[in-house]
Scaffold this motif. Structure first.
Motif, short mmCIF file in Angstrom:
data_model
loop_
_atom_site.label_atom_id
_atom_site.label_comp_id
_atom_site.label_asym_id
_atom_site.label_seq_id
_atom_site.Cartn_x
_atom_site.Cartn_y
_atom_site.Cartn_z
N THR A 44 14.55 2.44 -0.76
CA THR A 44 13.33 2.31 0.03
C THR A 44 12.94 3.72 0.47
O THR A 44 13.58 4.32 1.33
CB THR A 44 13.53 1.41 1.26
OG1 THR A 44 13.91 0.10 0.82
CG2 THR A 44 12.24 1.30 2.06
N LYS A 46 10.30 6.81 1.83
CA LYS A 46 9.25 7.04 2.81
C LYS A 46 8.32 8.14 2.31
O LYS A 46 8.80 9.19 1.84
CB LYS A 46 9.85 7.45 4.16
CG LYS A 46 10.65 6.35 4.85
CD LYS A 46 11.18 6.84 6.19
CE LYS A 46 11.97 5.75 6.90
NZ LYS A 46 12.51 6.21 8.20
N GLU A 79 7.51 2.97 1.63
CA GLU A 79 6.85 2.84 2.93
C GLU A 79 5.91 4.03 3.09
O GLU A 79 6.34 5.18 2.96
CB GLU A 79 7.87 2.84 4.06
CG GLU A 79 8.83 1.65 4.02
CD GLU A 79 9.89 1.74 5.11
OE1 GLU A 79 9.93 2.79 5.82
OE2 GLU A 79 10.69 0.80 5.25
N TYR A 81 3.24 6.25 5.37
CA TYR A 81 2.85 6.60 6.75
C TYR A 81 1.61 7.49 6.68
O TYR A 81 1.72 8.71 6.50
CB TYR A 81 4.00 7.31 7.45
CG TYR A 81 5.23 6.45 7.60
CD1 TYR A 81 5.45 5.70 8.75
CD2 TYR A 81 6.17 6.38 6.57
CE1 TYR A 81 6.58 4.89 8.87
CE2 TYR A 81 7.30 5.56 6.68
CZ TYR A 81 7.50 4.83 7.83
OH TYR A 81 8.61 4.02 7.95
N ILE A 101 12.03 12.26 5.51
CA ILE A 101 10.96 11.74 4.66
C ILE A 101 11.34 12.08 3.23
O ILE A 101 11.84 13.16 2.95
CB ILE A 101 9.59 12.38 4.99
CG1 ILE A 101 9.18 12.08 6.42
CG2 ILE A 101 8.51 11.88 4.03
CD1 ILE A 101 7.88 12.77 6.83
#
Length: 341
Positions: A44, A46, A79, A81, A101
């Protein structure tokens, strides 16, 4: 008795050979087994960027996530942002370096302050279309520029493009460089971009983007360097009357990754990341190119006067930029010579 001893030695030798062969096969299969195991891991990731959710960079980020999940059969998720949720670009680069990140879309304008060869991308009128810029990113010289950002725990993976730069003016219809003389214009605080506007006689101001709308509304600035995408998403058409669609510079995002995290992926998973990113980049270029007239029409319908300034008006400024920045770096010089037409 001799026959028994002979058979005993023969059996012992064969057993040893079979054992060695078995051990050899086991050792050879270990890396393959490890690769398969690594390739089966769940990830997963970021990703962070500075633009709002209706901007092309965010749409491309979502496409990247969709491609990762599809190509990995659900093992990889992303994910996203957006809108500087995790801080400024400087903050995001630090977080990529530290590994908090995994990926970031960082403007080449910001990176040009720490890796000066990125200034090459801001050569005025270097690319007529986004498609040309998208093809340019695949060349050796563009890849060499990309590599200059590495060395502090970050890895440059690729470039991603949104709209080209245009000029917005509060209440003056600028038709030539001389019309910009003395105007205060908000320009991203990147040396090559600010130098271009100084060569036009303007006074570039490096205001933070959240302050730009109010600054233009109240007359603190007379206009700005922007793109059509952000002109719409930030509703600058409410406070700027004129929009000169010059398309004078491209606006690359640089796709950065945490080096240790990316290099730690299996070769198969690295390939999935690269192919997913390629699909997202192509999606962004094709989609944004098809929106050019739509965006012009939308701004016109919202009361802006949209027009063009021929590139020939900026011949002196182009020569000045090329001369100055070609002296700054052999790599910038080669970049300019490769793409200047």
């Amino acid at each position: 008795m001799k026959k028994k001893v002979k058979y005993f030695y023969f059996g012992a030798i064969m057993s040893a050979l079979l054992f060695a062969a078995g051990c050899g096969n086991g050792n050879e299969s270990s890396p393959a087994a490890s690769t398969t195991e690594d390739s089966g891991k769940q990830h997963t990731f970021k990703l962070a960027h500075i633009t709002p959710t209706d901007y092309m960079w965010h749409q491309a980020s979502e496409k990247f996530g969709e491609e990762l999940e599809s190509r990995s059969e659900g093992r990889m998720k992303l994910e996203v942002y957006p809108a500087s949720q995790l801080g400024t670009e400087a903050d995001m680069v630090q977080q990529i370096e530290s590994g908090s990140i995994d990926f970031g879309l960082i403007t080449a304008a910001y990176l040009s302050s720490r890796a000066p060869d990125f200034a090459a991308w801001f050569m005025p009128y270097g690319f007529k279309t986004l498609e040309e810029a998208n093809e340019a990113r695949k060349t050796d010289v563009a890849k060499e520029v990309l590599a200059t950002v590495e060395g502090t725990g970050i890895k440059g993976l690729d470039y991603l493009f949104a709209g080209q730069r245009v000029m917005l003016f509060k209440d003056k219809e600028v038709k030539s460089p001389s019309d910009m003389n003395g105007l205060k214009l908000r320009v991203t605080p990147s040396p090559p971009m600010q130098d271009f506007y100084k060569s036009n006689g303007a006074s570039p101001e490096g205001l933070p983007l959240p302050d730009v709308y109010a600054a233009l509304q109240t007359g603190v600035i007379d206009g700005m360097d922007m793109d059509l995408d952000a002109t719409i998403t930030n509703k600058y058409y409410e406070v700027a009357k004129y929009g000169a669609v010059t398309n004078h510079m491209v606006w690359p995002a640089v796709v950065l990754a945490n080096e240790a995290k990316f290099d730690g992926l299996s070769q198969e998973d690295q390939k999935i990341v690269h192919e997913s990113l390629q699909a997202a980049i192509d999606f962004a270029t094709i989609t944004r190119s098809g929106q050019e007239q739509e965006f012009r029409d939308e701004l016109t319908n919202n009361g802006m006067t949209i027009y063009e300034i021929p590139s020939e008006e900026f011949e002196d400024q182009i020569k000045e930029f090329d001369h100055k920045y070609s002296k700054n770096s052999p790599l910038i010089k080669r970049f300019i010579e490769t793409f200047r037409k």
